[in-house]
Structure formats: structure tokens, C-alpha cells
Design a protein around this motif. Sequence first.
Motif, short mmCIF file in Angstrom:
data_model
loop_
_atom_site.label_atom_id
_atom_site.label_comp_id
_atom_site.label_asym_id
_atom_site.label_seq_id
_atom_site.Cartn_x
_atom_site.Cartn_y
_atom_site.Cartn_z
N LEU A 132 0.82 -1.21 0.00
CA LEU A 132 0.00 0.00 0.00
C LEU A 132 0.86 1.26 0.00
O LEU A 132 0.55 2.23 -0.71
CB LEU A 132 -0.94 -0.02 1.21
N LEU A 133 1.94 1.26 0.79
CA LEU A 133 2.81 2.42 0.81
C LEU A 133 3.51 2.61 -0.53
O LEU A 133 3.64 3.73 -1.04
CB LEU A 133 3.85 2.28 1.93
N GLY A 134 3.95 1.50 -1.13
CA GLY A 134 4.57 1.58 -2.45
C GLY A 134 3.62 2.11 -3.50
O GLY A 134 4.01 2.88 -4.39
N GLN A 153 1.93 6.74 -6.95
CA GLN A 153 0.95 7.71 -7.42
C GLN A 153 1.35 9.14 -7.09
O GLN A 153 0.70 10.09 -7.56
CB GLN A 153 -0.43 7.39 -6.81
N GLY A 154 2.41 9.30 -6.29
CA GLY A 154 2.90 10.63 -5.98
C GLY A 154 2.39 11.13 -4.64
O GLY A 154 1.18 11.30 -4.46
N LEU A 193 8.07 -2.79 -1.96
CA LEU A 193 7.90 -1.34 -1.80
C LEU A 193 8.23 -0.60 -3.09
O LEU A 193 7.57 0.38 -3.44
CB LEU A 193 8.78 -0.86 -0.65
N THR A 194 9.24 -1.08 -3.79
CA THR A 194 9.66 -0.41 -5.03
C THR A 194 8.86 -0.88 -6.24
O THR A 194 8.85 -0.20 -7.26
CB THR A 194 11.15 -0.67 -5.29
N LYS A 210 -0.89 -6.38 -13.94
CA LYS A 210 -0.27 -5.73 -12.78
C LYS A 210 -1.31 -4.84 -12.10
O LYS A 210 -2.11 -4.18 -12.75
CB LYS A 210 0.94 -4.88 -13.19
N THR A 211 -1.26 -4.85 -10.80
CA THR A 211 -2.14 -3.98 -10.03
C THR A 211 -1.36 -2.73 -9.67
O THR A 211 -0.43 -2.78 -8.90
CB THR A 211 -2.62 -4.68 -8.76
N GLU A 212 -1.74 -1.66 -10.24
CA GLU A 212 -0.99 -0.41 -10.01
C GLU A 212 -1.48 0.26 -8.75
O GLU A 212 -2.61 0.14 -8.36
CB GLU A 212 -1.16 0.53 -11.20
#
Length: 481
Positions: A214-216, A221-222, A298-299, A479-481
Motif C-alpha cells: 500500500l505504501l509503495g 501515485q505521488g 515497496l519499489t 499488474k495492479t498499479e
Amino acid sequence: MDTWSLLSICVLLGLTTRWAVSLNSYSGAGKPPMFGDYEAQRHWQEITYNLPVHEWYFNTTDNNLNYWGLDYPPLTAYHSLLCGHVASLINPDWVELHTSQGFESSAHKLFMRATVLIADLLMYVPAVVLYCFYLSEGSNRKKVCLVLCILLYPGLILIDYGHFQYNSISLGLALWGVLGLGLGWDMLGSLAFVLAVNYKQMELYHSLPFFCYLLGKCFKQGMAGRGLFLLVKIAVTVLVTFTLCWLPFLTDPGQVLQVLHRLFPVGRGLFEVLCGNLHSFYLAATLLAALPSSIKLLTKPTLWQFKLALVNSSLAFFLFSFQVHEKSILLPALPVCLLLGDLPLPAVWFLQASTFSMLPLFLKDGLFVPYAVTSSAFVFYSVYLLSALEHSSEEELQLKSLSLLPFLSQSPGQFYLSVAAMAGLSFMSVALAPPARLPDLFPLLVSVFSFLHFLGLLLYFNVVQIAEPPSPRRKNPKKTE
């Protein structure tokens, strides 16, 4: 036969297997004074039904914490309260304060088994079906086969329906969390996972991947725009859900501290001080083992990375944490089930090894026959329906570009040899008496054999995740963005 008819048959087969196992013995049957996990679950119904909330986690004259004191989070207590009310309607003797301790009858066993099956039907089975049909690739027939193989995983069946627990609730909630994130419903996924943690604190094994994913995603998304807004929404969801779960205890800080003490019983006595360095060592080892996977996720917060990170993080916690129960292997087993369609051979191998690792517990509970039957059925159906042994090339095992690591190779011959060794040790544990000087020889062999498998597969899954190839069964992975 159409897809839904085939799916119905597979689900029915999974449920029938569960009920057949439930007809056998359970943990602590007829073994006073403490009995076993069956009595623990019944006792929690007795306590939550008869006592006010503020006494559930405290040692009182009516609540002896040394006799299966409640040591799971509030959602487990609420679930016990619900079951206690239903039990009282059927037969008040089942939850009568004090006098019901150690209660055993065929009618009560039927009731308790039914509560597990209902929980399974409401929480775990729907999540498995939805995952297979919405987040896995392949034909509908392939997805139905995947449903059957996951539902036939013997480890969960034997613990919940044989030994007796409600792991399908916490694991089901965690799987709903995976579904939510995989489908892009981040708030729903966060809510489901928080509920899982508030049902069983061991779900913290999965917390790092949920947090890093979630943090990644927020970073991607900025953090100056949409990402920051998403982070705030997730944080609010988590805080509100925690608050609602703990609401009856929040009026008194002492209540909160006592519940936390029951969940994480770390005292400040001399023994704890002397063991502090040991705890620190295990904590450091656990974090070190989980760190590469978490950083990678995370990345690159994709569903494929997320599933692998769930395996790697939970398996690291299982292998390197302090005082881990053998049943905790179910936590890494859940995300490995989600890899059955992508990496069938290592997934089947791990799941069978995880079941085998609990053999001493099954023998103690008189569950050898159900263990042997369900394990054989799982290996047969998984290998046959998922064509596991046909997908064992270096490319399909994600090792094509890693030829310098030949010890990670997994061939059908190695798999059969491993399964044969598990079968041999299983029957030896039943048929042979250990040497007088080595009474725990067979449990030790089971533990060492299982540990070596888990360690090797932890390295394998980490290499697969960090090497970053796409899912081997997908030409164009989503992929789930």
C-alpha cells in the motif's frame, strides 16, 4: 458439464472432506484437567457469555486465566460470544459458568464442528472461489481445479476440523484483504486485513507485505497528489476499524493494556531480562530475512510481487521468530496456496511439507488416518489437475537466468523422493518405537526434515521475487498499479 456445476461439485467435495475429518477425535478429548484446544474454544464461549466485557481478559474468581484464559484479540472474543449465545439456546449446560468446564458430548461435538463449517462457508470458501476466478489466469476449468486444490489443502483441514480451531476465519479475512488489493479496492482490502489481525494477532506475519504494497502504491501515485490522498484514506480506514473493534475496551486504559498483555505476554521479570538479548537476536534475524522481499515490494507494488512477499515475510517470521507454534505454518501456507496456479510444483511441495511438519501434533490428537488420507488426496489431485510435474523446467520455475544456483532446481524426481521420505517417516513414527535413549527421535527428524524444506523454499521464493521475472504461467501478466 458447465463451469458452475463443476465448481459446485468441487466445493461440495472440499466440504465433505472437512466434515469427514471432523468425525474423528479432537485436541484433548477425554484428557483432563486441561483437555485441549476444543475445550479452550468452548471455555471462551462460557466466559464471554456469562461475564461482562471488562472481565474477559482479567484474572478473577470467575475467570481463571490459567485455565485457557482468553489470549486472542477482541474479534475472537466477539465470535466466542456469538457462539455462546447460540449454544445457550440449544443447551445451557454447554456454557454454564464453572460447571461446564471439560463438557463433552456427541451433541456438543456436532455443534462445535458445525460452527467451524459455517465459519468456513462464510469466510474462507467464498474468498477462495473469488480469488481463483478473478485473480488467477487460465480457463474456467483450470480455475475450478485450482479451487479444489486449495480447498483440499490438508494442513488447514486437519487443524480446524481435527485438532479444532477457527483458522479459516483469520485466513479467510486475510484472503479477502488480498482480493481487495488485487482488484484495486484498497480500502476494502485494508479493512479486511485489519479484521484478520483483530481476530488473531499472528496475522501480523502478513503485515509487512500489506504495509509495503500500500505504501509503495502511494509512492507510485505521488505523495504530493493522489498518493497522499490514498494514504490518508487507508490510514483513516485502519484507524476507524481498529477503534470499532476495540471500542468496548477504550473507556479504560487499563483494559487496553491488559488485553495487549494477554496478546503479547512480555513481562519484566528476571527471566525476561536475561532473555532480552535472545529476543532481540530473533527479532533481528526475522527482520533481516523479511527485509529484501519487503524492499522489493515497496519499489514494485504489483500483485505478483505482493503474493511472493506474503510468502517470504510470513515464512521468515515462522522460521526465525521466538517461540513459534507448529500450527503457525498455516500463515505462510495461505499465500503459497495462491501460487498453486503460477508455480505448482514448489507450491504443492511446500504445502505437503507444511502438513508433514505438524505430524507430531496430529499423532497426539489421534489423526494419523485423516492425515494420511487427506495428504495423499491433496498430492494426487494437485499433481494431476495442475500438471505440477509437467511445469518443472528452469523457465517455468523462474530459474532460467539463475543457472549459478543449481541447488534451487526442483525436479519431479526430487519431489517424489521428498514425498516418499515424508511418507516413510510418517509410518515409522506410528509403527516403530524410538530408542529408549532417544524418545523424541521421530519428532526431531520430522522437525529437521521440515525445516530444511522450509529454508530451501524460502530461499527459492526470495530468488523468484527479487529476480523479478513475470509469473511463469502468464504471457502478459496483469499488474495492479
